[in-house]
Design a protein around this motif. Structure first.
Motif, PDB file in Angstrom:
ATOM      1  N   MET A 259       0.867  -1.205   0.000  1.00  0.00           N
ATOM      2  CA  MET A 259       0.000   0.000   0.000  1.00  0.00           C
ATOM      3  C   MET A 259       0.893   1.242   0.000  1.00  0.00           C
ATOM      4  O   MET A 259       1.847   1.318   0.780  1.00  0.00           O
ATOM      5  CB  MET A 259      -0.870  -0.026   1.268  1.00  0.00           C
ATOM      6  N   ASN A 260       0.575   2.145  -0.837  1.00  0.00           N
ATOM      7  CA  ASN A 260       1.340   3.386  -0.908  1.00  0.00           C
ATOM      8  C   ASN A 260       0.733   4.372   0.084  1.00  0.00           C
ATOM      9  O   ASN A 260      -0.393   4.830  -0.068  1.00  0.00           O
ATOM     10  CB  ASN A 260       1.249   3.928  -2.336  1.00  0.00           C
ATOM     11  N   LEU A 261       1.517   4.714   1.114  1.00  0.00           N
ATOM     12  CA  LEU A 261       0.961   5.548   2.184  1.00  0.00           C
ATOM     13  C   LEU A 261       0.559   6.931   1.690  1.00  0.00           C
ATOM     14  O   LEU A 261      -0.370   7.541   2.227  1.00  0.00           O
ATOM     15  CB  LEU A 261       1.983   5.680   3.320  1.00  0.00           C
ATOM     16  N   ALA A 262       1.253   7.406   0.687  1.00  0.00           N
ATOM     17  CA  ALA A 262       0.954   8.752   0.200  1.00  0.00           C
ATOM     18  C   ALA A 262      -0.464   8.826  -0.369  1.00  0.00           C
ATOM     19  O   ALA A 262      -1.090   9.887  -0.372  1.00  0.00           O
ATOM     20  CB  ALA A 262       1.965   9.145  -0.861  1.00  0.00           C
ATOM     21  N   GLU A 263      -0.947   7.703  -0.852  1.00  0.00           N
ATOM     22  CA  GLU A 263      -2.292   7.712  -1.453  1.00  0.00           C
ATOM     23  C   GLU A 263      -3.333   7.104  -0.525  1.00  0.00           C
ATOM     24  O   GLU A 263      -4.494   7.021  -0.890  1.00  0.00           O
ATOM     25  CB  GLU A 263      -2.270   6.911  -2.766  1.00  0.00           C
ATOM     26  N   ALA A 264      -2.935   6.656   0.634  1.00  0.00           N
ATOM     27  CA  ALA A 264      -3.872   5.924   1.497  1.00  0.00           C
ATOM     28  C   ALA A 264      -4.859   6.855   2.176  1.00  0.00           C
ATOM     29  O   ALA A 264      -4.552   8.004   2.487  1.00  0.00           O
ATOM     30  CB  ALA A 264      -3.083   5.170   2.564  1.00  0.00           C
ATOM     31  N   THR A 265      -6.068   6.333   2.366  1.00  0.00           N
ATOM     32  CA  THR A 265      -7.081   7.031   3.163  1.00  0.00           C
ATOM     33  C   THR A 265      -7.605   6.035   4.183  1.00  0.00           C
ATOM     34  O   THR A 265      -7.637   4.847   3.936  1.00  0.00           O
ATOM     35  CB  THR A 265      -8.237   7.534   2.284  1.00  0.00           C
ATOM     36  N   ILE A 266      -8.018   6.569   5.327  1.00  0.00           N
ATOM     37  CA  ILE A 266      -8.348   5.683   6.463  1.00  0.00           C
ATOM     38  C   ILE A 266      -9.835   5.749   6.769  1.00  0.00           C
ATOM     39  O   ILE A 266     -10.408   6.849   6.824  1.00  0.00           O
ATOM     40  CB  ILE A 266      -7.603   6.152   7.733  1.00  0.00           C
ATOM     41  N   SER A 267     -10.427   4.600   6.997  1.00  0.00           N
ATOM     42  CA  SER A 267     -11.795   4.546   7.539  1.00  0.00           C
ATOM     43  C   SER A 267     -11.743   3.737   8.820  1.00  0.00           C
ATOM     44  O   SER A 267     -11.272   2.606   8.811  1.00  0.00           O
ATOM     45  CB  SER A 267     -12.760   3.869   6.560  1.00  0.00           C
ATOM     46  N   ILE A 268     -12.245   4.352   9.883  1.00  0.00           N
ATOM     47  CA  ILE A 268     -12.260   3.642  11.177  1.00  0.00           C
ATOM     48  C   ILE A 268     -13.700   3.251  11.463  1.00  0.00           C
ATOM     49  O   ILE A 268     -14.586   4.114  11.487  1.00  0.00           O
ATOM     50  CB  ILE A 268     -11.699   4.544  12.269  1.00  0.00           C
ATOM     51  N   ILE A 269     -13.902   1.978  11.683  1.00  0.00           N
ATOM     52  CA  ILE A 269     -15.265   1.460  11.866  1.00  0.00           C
ATOM     53  C   ILE A 269     -15.416   1.022  13.315  1.00  0.00           C
ATOM     54  O   ILE A 269     -14.656   0.184  13.816  1.00  0.00           O
ATOM     55  CB  ILE A 269     -15.517   0.290  10.904  1.00  0.00           C
ATOM     56  N   ILE A 270     -16.424   1.614  13.964  1.00  0.00           N
ATOM     57  CA  ILE A 270     -16.644   1.322  15.392  1.00  0.00           C
ATOM     58  C   ILE A 270     -18.050   0.774  15.562  1.00  0.00           C
ATOM     59  O   ILE A 270     -19.021   1.413  15.156  1.00  0.00           O
ATOM     60  CB  ILE A 270     -16.521   2.606  16.236  1.00  0.00           C
ATOM     61  N   ALA A 271     -18.135  -0.395  16.170  1.00  0.00           N
ATOM     62  CA  ALA A 271     -19.445  -0.963  16.492  1.00  0.00           C
ATOM     63  C   ALA A 271     -19.775  -0.571  17.934  1.00  0.00           C
ATOM     64  O   ALA A 271     -18.906  -0.633  18.804  1.00  0.00           O
ATOM     65  CB  ALA A 271     -19.410  -2.477  16.359  1.00  0.00           C
ATOM     66  N   THR A 272     -21.018  -0.156  18.179  1.00  0.00           N
ATOM     67  CA  THR A 272     -21.365   0.275  19.528  1.00  0.00           C
ATOM     68  C   THR A 272     -22.721  -0.275  19.952  1.00  0.00           C
ATOM     69  O   THR A 272     -23.575  -0.567  19.119  1.00  0.00           O
ATOM     70  CB  THR A 272     -21.382   1.812  19.634  1.00  0.00           C
ATOM     71  N   HIS A 273     -22.862  -0.411  21.263  1.00  0.00           N
ATOM     72  CA  HIS A 273     -24.153  -0.791  21.838  1.00  0.00           C
ATOM     73  C   HIS A 273     -24.675   0.372  22.666  1.00  0.00           C
ATOM     74  O   HIS A 273     -25.127   0.206  23.797  1.00  0.00           O
ATOM     75  CB  HIS A 273     -23.977  -2.043  22.717  1.00  0.00           C
ATOM     76  N   ASN A 274     -24.592   1.570  22.072  1.00  0.00           N
ATOM     77  CA  ASN A 274     -25.148   2.762  22.712  1.00  0.00           C
ATOM     78  C   ASN A 274     -24.469   3.151  24.018  1.00  0.00           C
ATOM     79  O   ASN A 274     -25.107   3.732  24.896  1.00  0.00           O
ATOM     80  CB  ASN A 274     -26.657   2.595  22.964  1.00  0.00           C
TER      81      ASN A 274
END
Lengths: 420, 428
Positions: free
Chosen positions: A1-16
């Motif tokens: 993966m080329n870090l210069a082009e990378a984009t991040i998605s952080i996925i969080i599951a929650t129970h309120n």
């Protein structure tokens, strides 16, 4: 993966859990993210009033998306979050994790120059200052799980991927079609099996560290979970029989319940109802043992009870006689050795390592010159062998055999003994 | 009879890297045991000039790694290596095999994918022993420079000899600790240390060249809170020193071990290590607490402070690694009187720290320990000694230890009372 082009998605599951989510979002806001684009996707089964208020009022320094799903199960949450993600790298975290400084940066650096890799972050269990016996056992189990991944030459297994704190390229996640729902406590394991089968590299990053607050709250919860895990393992076995090690369960059940297993399952399950009551009572004995500080007895009972409820879950899932028979027939049958790649260590460790990296065999037959050392058999659920596994396996699994073979070969070739 | 310390007068074979740790007494009262340090990959053909010695205690190494020990007889003031070689291999066999294998593979169980050696503060707690301290510091100056600092805690000295000595070593930090007691000094060292790891050695010990690195390599897991090393006798010139090495050796074997609440009873810390050779993370004072200042040398309890601390570390869920590669050499007590006092002190210390665990930590599990120790070890040893069985321990030492055990609990409470009085006096 080329870090210069990378984009991040952080996925969080929650129970309120509003407080946990708010703390996590604040934490993410203070992270140094080496790329300008980062989005956070929070998925819940439904929003309470306070969560709705948080959604409306929270001001994040990154793109923040809340979404609801009306199905339950962590797999559903994660799949939903991944479907909405626009980033090239997905990081899955649970709401009860506090992040270290540099968490995101560590995940990204671990993916640098690797196309198909899954990065496992370190999760440190937060324990009170004077932990009870149960917390001590949890802490030890947790640390052992992560510390062995740091050993040079460690051979990853699908069970090494934790439920929370791992990252994967979005393209790879889509290619594997995400998580499968309905395998309580084993969705990530099932995903791990598919990852291993597709030859993906698993990498451990100590710096991608999270602090885990609420793993399993108490002993009762732990025993209930063990029972569910037993059931889930059977479902997993039905899906991937060659990836699940059934031998341990089989050998113990055979010793204790052989007569009942093969003759009369009705009597077996009647007997189990009685032992369930007994096992439930023993749970309270553990509190007494802890009060009296009988450590050794507490530990023995702890492991026995966990094993009992796990096996109970297995039998519960295999409640029909034909299912039981099929399971034990599978577990008991002699497995012929795979076609193992024959390797001579005398050719030189460097050459052998390169060969393994090239061929990635499932099993190996090791020799030293004219002497046979032993077999490294196929290991259900583990990644295929590669060069850096060799030294670890010889040192940990075949030390005596290797030494003997070396000495014998030297003696036969040179006519004299050696230091060993 | 005058005794002098003379560096080795031995006529050695041409192997220049052969090491010898010995002091030569000009006495013919008895034949002493020479301490030798031999590496299997660099053995001389013979060792000569052993005029005052009847036996040789040999530390066996393989490419620098300690793998075993053996005691052999000296014949005609010399040792021929070919005669003792099979016995050396036999003595070192279990550890030697693994050491050879790991060397062949270029693999080490301590190595981790992402571990860098932390920096250390080497702390020596001392009181009125400048000559011993000088020898220790001279050796510490020879350690490879990994950015360590050296800290001397001068505990309630009667003169300024130690302070003057330290002034001659430019890079050594000097701390004066007015409150008497070894554990006070240790706590002071923990507080004053500037680096992540604090490694303790006694002032009458001399560390091996790679002692510090061997300790630091084991802090490769966050659960490891303490690492202890192996201690060998610096000399065995007197009967008392030989008796001590036989009775209660500091060395706990040549195999690396990880102690945790999973692998052992955390109250049973007798074999975990010794205070003469141990290292801790500096954060231990926050997560476990400080050393109990009512225990160990300089208090009525005389010892036990180190083992009590080990127990608390294990009880809190952390690990202690015993690393035999972290080797130092300790000068045992020379006279029988000093030895008896020390053994009595160990008996007091053990029962004192058990009392502390029972009273302060509510560890009821300690109750069976005195019974087990007495019935399974002390009583059989006393009977063996009375009936003069082969290899039995001297009765005077056994009785000294029992006397100490009997006094232990009372000495602990006395020590606590004295500490309270001292603190009240200080605050006034």
């Amino acid at each position: 993966m080329n870090l210069a082009e990378a984009t991040i998605s952080i996925i969080i599951a929650t129970h309120n859990r509003v407080d946990s989510i708010k703390r996590l979002l604040d934490n993410l806001g203070s992270q140094f993210c080496p790329v300008p684009i980062m989005e956070v996707i929070v998925v819940a089964d439904s929003y309470t009033g306070s969560m709705a208020s948080l959604i409306q009022n929270y001001k994040a320094p990154f793109k923040l998306l809340f979404c609801e799903t009306f199905e339950s199960g962590p797999a559903v949450f994660r799949n939903k979050g991944a479907s909405l993600a626009t980033g090239s790298l997905l990081i899955f975290i649970d709401e009860d994790v506090d992040l270290s400084d540099g968490f995101i940066k560590a995940h990204m650096l671990a993916h640098q120059n690797k196309e198909n890799a899954v990065v496992i972050g370190y999760l440190k269990l937060v324990v009170p200052t004077k932990p009870g016996y149960f917390k001590l056992e949890q802490q030890a189990y947790w640390e052992e799980k992560f510390q062995r991944m740091r050993t040079l030459g460690y051979r990853f297994h699908f069970t090494d991927i934790p439920d929370s704190n791992f990252s994967i390229p979005a393209s790879l996640f889509k290619k594997l079609n995400g998580f499968v729902n309905g395998l309580t406590y084993r969705e990530v394991d099932e995903f791990g099996i598919r990852l291993i089968r597709s030859g993906v590299d698993l990498i451990f990053s100590k710096d991608a560290q999270g602090f885990l607050r609420n793993v399993i709250i108490n002993l009762n919860h732990s025993l209930k979970r063990k029972r569910e895990e037993g059931k889930a393992d059977v479902r997993l076995w039905r899906m991937y029989p060659d990836q699940i090690n059934t031998h341990n369960v089989y050998s113990r059940l055979k010793t204790k319940y052989a007569f009942w297993l093969y003759k009369n399952t009705f009597l077996l399950f009647t007997l189990l109802r009685i032992t369930d009551v007994f096992a439930s009572g023993l749970r309270y004995l553990m509190f007494v043992l802890e009060k009296l500080q009988f450590r050794g007895k507490w530990k023995t009972l702890y492991h026995k009870l966990h094993w009992y409820w796990y096996t109970r879950g297995v039998l519960e899932e295999l409640h029909k006689k034909q299912d039981l028979s099929a399971y034990f027939k599978y577990a008991s049958k002699f497995k012929t050795p795979d076609e193992a790649l024959e390797i001579d260590i005398k050719a030189g460790l460097t050459a052998v390592v390169q060969l393994l990296d090239q061929l990635r065999p499932d099993s190996i037959l090791l020799r030293y010159g004219t002497q046979m050392i032993g077999t490294i058999p196929s290991k259900p659920g583990a990644e295929r062998l590669k060069g850096n596994h060799l030294r670890y396996i010889i040192a940990m699994e075949l030390p005596e055999a290797f030494i003997m073979s070396f000495a014998m070969d030297e003696m036969m070739n040179n006519g004299q003994g050696c230091i060993v | 009879m005058e005794k002098q310390f003379i560096r080795p007068l031995l006529i050695l074979d041409k192997k220049e890297y052969f090491q010898l740790h010995t002091f030569h007494f000009k006495t013919v009262d008895r034949m002493a045991t020479v301490v030798l340090d031999l590496d299997l990959t660099n053995l001389p053909s013979e060792i000569t000039g052993l005029t005052a010695y009847s036996k040789a205690f040999i530390l066996i190494r393989f490419k620098g790694k300690p793998v075993g020990k053996i005691t052999v007889t000296v014949y005609n003031e010399r040792i021929k290596i070919e005669q003792i070689y099979p016995a050396m291999i036999d003595a070192a066999q279990p550890v030697l095999k693994m050491a050879w294998l790991h060397d062949f593979l270029g693999w080490d169980e301590r190595d981790k994918i992402d571990f860098d050696l932390p920096k250390a503060t080497v702390a020596i707690c001392t009181r009125d022993r400048p000559e011993d301290l000088r020898r220790c510091l001279d050796v510490l100056m020879q350690l490879p420079d990994d950015g360590q600092e050296i800290l001397v805690v001068d505990n309630c000295p009667s003169t300024d000899a130690t302070k003057k000595l330290i002034e001659s070593y430019g890079s050594v930090r000097y701390i004066y600790e007015s409150r008497p007691g070894l554990n006070n000094a240790r706590n002071r060292a923990l507080k004053e240390a500037q680096h992540e790891i604090v490694a303790f050695t006694d002032d009458d010990a001399t560390p091996d060249r790679f002692w510090l690195r061997a300790l630091l390599r084991n802090f490769n897991s966050p659960l490891v809170m303490c690492v202890t090393g192996m201690t060998m006798p610096l000399e065995l010139e007197t009967e008392a020193q030989e008796a001590f090495e036989k009775y209660s050796p500091f060395g706990k074997g040549f195999m690396r071990k990880v102690y945790s609440h999973k692998t052992c009873n955390p109250l049973n810390t007798g074999n975990v290590g010794a205070g003469a050779n141990m290292a801790f993370r500096k954060e231990v004072q926050e997560v476990v607490g400080l050393f109990d200042e009512s225990l160990d040398a300089g208090t009525p309890t005389e010892s036990g402070g180190d083992h009590e601390y080990f127990a608390r570390i294990l009880l809190t869920g952390f690990e202690i690694v015993y690393e035999p590669d972290a080797l130092n050499w300790h000068r045992h007590r020379r006279t029988w009187k000093e030895l008896k006092k020390a053994i009595r002190g160990y008996g007091i210390g053990v029962y004192a720290f058990w009392t502390r665990l029972l009273v302060m930590e509510n560890e009821l599990g300690i109750i069976k320990f005195p019974y087990n120790w007495f019935i399974r070890s002390q009583l059989p040893n006393v009977l063996r000694s009375i009936f003069r069985r082969p290899n039995s321990q001297p009765l005077s030492l056994l009785l000294a230890e029992l006397q100490g055990c009997f006094l232990g609990p009372w000495k602990y409470f006395l020590s606590r009372r004295l500490k309270r009085k001292y603190l009240q006096h200080e605050s006034c």
